[in-house]
Design an enzyme around this catalytic site. Structure first.
Site, PDB file in Angstrom:
ATOM      1  CE  LYS A   1      -2.774 -19.546  -3.067  1.00 35.55           C
ATOM      2  NZ  LYS A   1      -3.103 -20.978  -2.829  1.00 35.55           N
TER       3      LYS A   1
ATOM      4  CB  CYS B   1      -8.278   7.838  -0.405  1.00 27.18           C
ATOM      5  SG  CYS B   1      -9.363   8.362  -1.757  1.00 27.18           S
ATOM      6  CE1 TYR B   2     -15.841   7.970   3.650  1.00 24.04           C
ATOM      7  CE2 TYR B   2     -14.598   6.882   5.390  1.00 24.04           C
ATOM      8  CZ  TYR B   2     -15.765   7.474   4.943  1.00 24.04           C
ATOM      9  OH  TYR B   2     -16.848   7.582   5.786  1.00 24.04           O
TER      10      TYR B   2
ATOM     11  CG  HIS C   1      -5.395   5.235  -3.447  1.00 24.02           C
ATOM     12  ND1 HIS C   1      -6.030   4.506  -2.481  1.00 24.02           N
ATOM     13  CD2 HIS C   1      -6.332   6.024  -4.010  1.00 24.02           C
ATOM     14  CE1 HIS C   1      -7.309   4.817  -2.459  1.00 24.02           C
ATOM     15  NE2 HIS C   1      -7.520   5.742  -3.371  1.00 24.02           N
TER      16      HIS C   1
ATOM     17  CG  ASP D   1      -3.113 -22.159   0.281  1.00 25.61           C
ATOM     18  OD1 ASP D   1      -2.033 -21.552   0.168  1.00 25.61           O
ATOM     19  OD2 ASP D   1      -4.160 -21.778  -0.280  1.00 25.61           O
TER      20      ASP D   1
ATOM     21  N   GLY E   1     -12.135   4.289   0.698  1.00 34.26           N
ATOM     22  CA  GLY E   1     -13.477   3.723   0.717  1.00 34.26           C
ATOM     23  C   GLY E   1     -14.342   4.353  -0.360  1.00 34.26           C
TER      24      GLY E   1
ATOM     25  CD  GLU F   1      -3.470   2.152  -1.458  1.00 35.26           C
ATOM     26  OE1 GLU F   1      -4.711   2.206  -1.572  1.00 35.26           O
ATOM     27  OE2 GLU F   1      -2.784   3.094  -1.003  1.00 35.26           O
TER      28      GLU F   1
END
Length: 508
Positions: free
Chosen positions: A364, A79-80, A166, A224, A52, A168
């Site tokens: 997506k 992290c945060y 991080h 979609d 964050g 990710e």
């Protein structure tokens, strides 16, 4: 979706990326805002606390009920989230004016199941200002970098872990292994979240939910709405009626081609020719947002008119996907306005229909994978995204039938050449834009003063960020030559080399 991970969002730009990384390990997850009470309902097997932008030491900093989850399910704090965990558990976090941002080498301390199988040292990505200066009681250090002593830590006896970096982002080279270790070895969740499993469970749920009910669905020709309609059709067959509106702003021959393909899928589709209505409503309008609003209003009018001819309809189906849902529940609050490209955004309130959104928990790329698993044609699955307002926002300035026809020809040449040269699938989205300027040219012995068109091609994964595609010069030269020679009224072609950010993908 019986077993899942909850991701608590503290406003990080990477929160959706965490979710994508979890899904890539075939584990289902959902994002929840930090201010929503944490409920460990049945099936929750782990919690991830996101990063964050705030400091944990500032007044009013985002917080959550950590005591309700620690010791109940495994926790991974990033992290945060790691700083909040350390502070709330009795450690000390110091704020700094200097951010640590960039690559670092992680040195592992001791043996932790979170770091099983990692190389030593391992490159990680730092992005923080606050620093954990002292660990809480009962927590131990499991990783450091050159400049950060507490880069990773864990509880001595509970499955609770904190990472200052991080995992990710792709710059953390073994981040996928760390996330996999947390999911498989610590949360003990099997990798069962697959397209086939989603199709089976969703069709069964739709069949139960919509038993004996009539459903209408607005189709756009895109992935979609097509996948959503196909799932519902598989569940309830002819109880579903689809409406495909030709707004006069589609690609060249798109309405006719897509109608044929929808019929081949077995969908019950009503094709509506509303070209004149849309073009008349757009006459004299140049402002981009005003064009979007006009198109949205006319679409609603046309859709309601056609839908009213279908008796006893109870449900409206929409191709809403997870990024739309996340935006509406984000830590920054609900969106101030309905997305202009979401064509049927205003329909549920006015038509008093219940809404069914079978894709609302998919990203997506997951929608595409589900479509492939269902056997849908690559024409639908692999198509480039196309905006709801269509060519109206690729014609800068007023929209006329003549301008639409010209842009359709230019766009068709560009897309056909991409396909012919095997480049179409190498880009996320490609299209042409008609600019509101004319330029001097020389064609033969004549001086011309004609239109300028811009070509746009970008690479992306989900459209959130994008980089311009480095198409071969010879290809661009050939496309430019064909457009100028074959499309009357164009004498200059330019190529857009802007990235997102700072530019957007579409020009309007």
């Amino acid at each position: 979706m019986n077993q899942k991970v909850l991701i608590v969002d503290f406003g990080s730009q990477y929160t959706q990326l965490i979710a994508r990384r979890v899904r890539e390990q075939h584990v289902y997850c959902e994002i929840v805002p930090f201010h929503r009470p944490l409920k460990l309902e049945e099936g929750v097997r782990g919690i991830i606390l996101s990063g964050g932008p705030c400091s944990v030491n500032q007044p009013g900093a985002p917080d959550c009920e950590l005591e309700a989850i620690i010791g109940q399910v495994p926790v991974l704090a990033v992290c945060y989230g790691a700083q909040l965990l350390a502070r709330r558990q009795g450690g000390r976090v110091a704020s700094s004016e200097k951010r640590e941002y960039g690559r670092a080498n992680l040195r592992i301390k001791g043996h932790s199941p979170l770091f099983q199988g990692l190389d030593v040292p391992s490159q990680v990505w730092m992005s923080h200002a606050d620093t954990i200066m002292q660990l809480p009681p009962d927590y131990v250090l499991i990783g450091s970098t050159e400049s950060v002593e507490v880069a990773a830590f864990q509880h001595q006896s509970l499955p609770v872990y904190g990472l200052q970096f991080h995992p990710e982002v792709t710059h953390t080279l073994e981040g996928a292994q760390i996330i996999q270790n947390f999911l498989y070895n610590i949360c003990h969740i099997p990798p069962s979240w697959t397209p086939a499993a989603f199709v089976d469970s969703t069709v069964a749920e739709l069949r139960e939910q919509l038993k004996g009910q009539k459903v209408i669905c607005g189709l756009s020709g895109g992935v979609d709405s097509t996948v959503a309609a196909s799932l519902i059709h598989r569940a309830i067959d002819d109880q579903l009626t689809c409406i495909f509106v030709d707004n006069g702003l589609l690609r060249k021959h798109e309405f006719e081609q897509v109608m044929v393909q929808y019929q081949q899928l077995g969908l019950n589709v009503l094709g509506v020719d509303a070209r004149e209505e849309f073009l008349q409503a757009l006459a004299g309008i140049s402002d981009p947002e005003e064009k979007r609003k006009v198109i949205g209003k006319v679409f609603i009018d046309v859709f309601q008119r056609e839908a009213s001819r279908i008796k006893d309809v109870q449900y409206l189906a929409q191709g809403t996907i997870y990024p739309d849902v996340i935006e509406s529940i984000s830590v920054k609050g609900p969106s101030a306005t309905i997305k202009s490209h979401h064509n049927v955004g205003g329909l549920p309130q006015s038509m008093k229909l219940k809404v069914v959104e079978p894709l609302k928990y998919l990203f997506k790329d997951e929608v595409r994978n589900v479509g492939r698993d269902m056997g849908l044609s690559e024409h639908f699955i692999g198509r480039h995204p196309f905006p709801g307002p269509g060519l109206a926002i690729r014609i800068l300035g007023e929209v006329t039938a003549e301008k639409v026809a010209l842009l359709q020809e230019v766009d068709a040449i560009f897309i056909d050449e991409l396909k012919d040269k095997g480049l179409y699938n190498d880009v996320w989205q490609a299209f042409a834009v008609l600019l509101p300027v004319a330029s001097v040219g020389a064609m033969g012995d004549e001086r011309t003063y004609e239109n300028v068109v811009a070509l746009r091609a970008v690479g992306s994964r989900d459209g959130m960020t994008a980089d311009w595609s480095k198409l071969p010069y010879d290809f661009l030269a050939e496309v430019s030559n064909k457009i100028i020679n074959q499309v009357k009224g164009v004498n200059r072609v330019v190529y857009d080399i802007s990235s997102k950010p700072p530019a957007t993908i579409e020009w309007e």
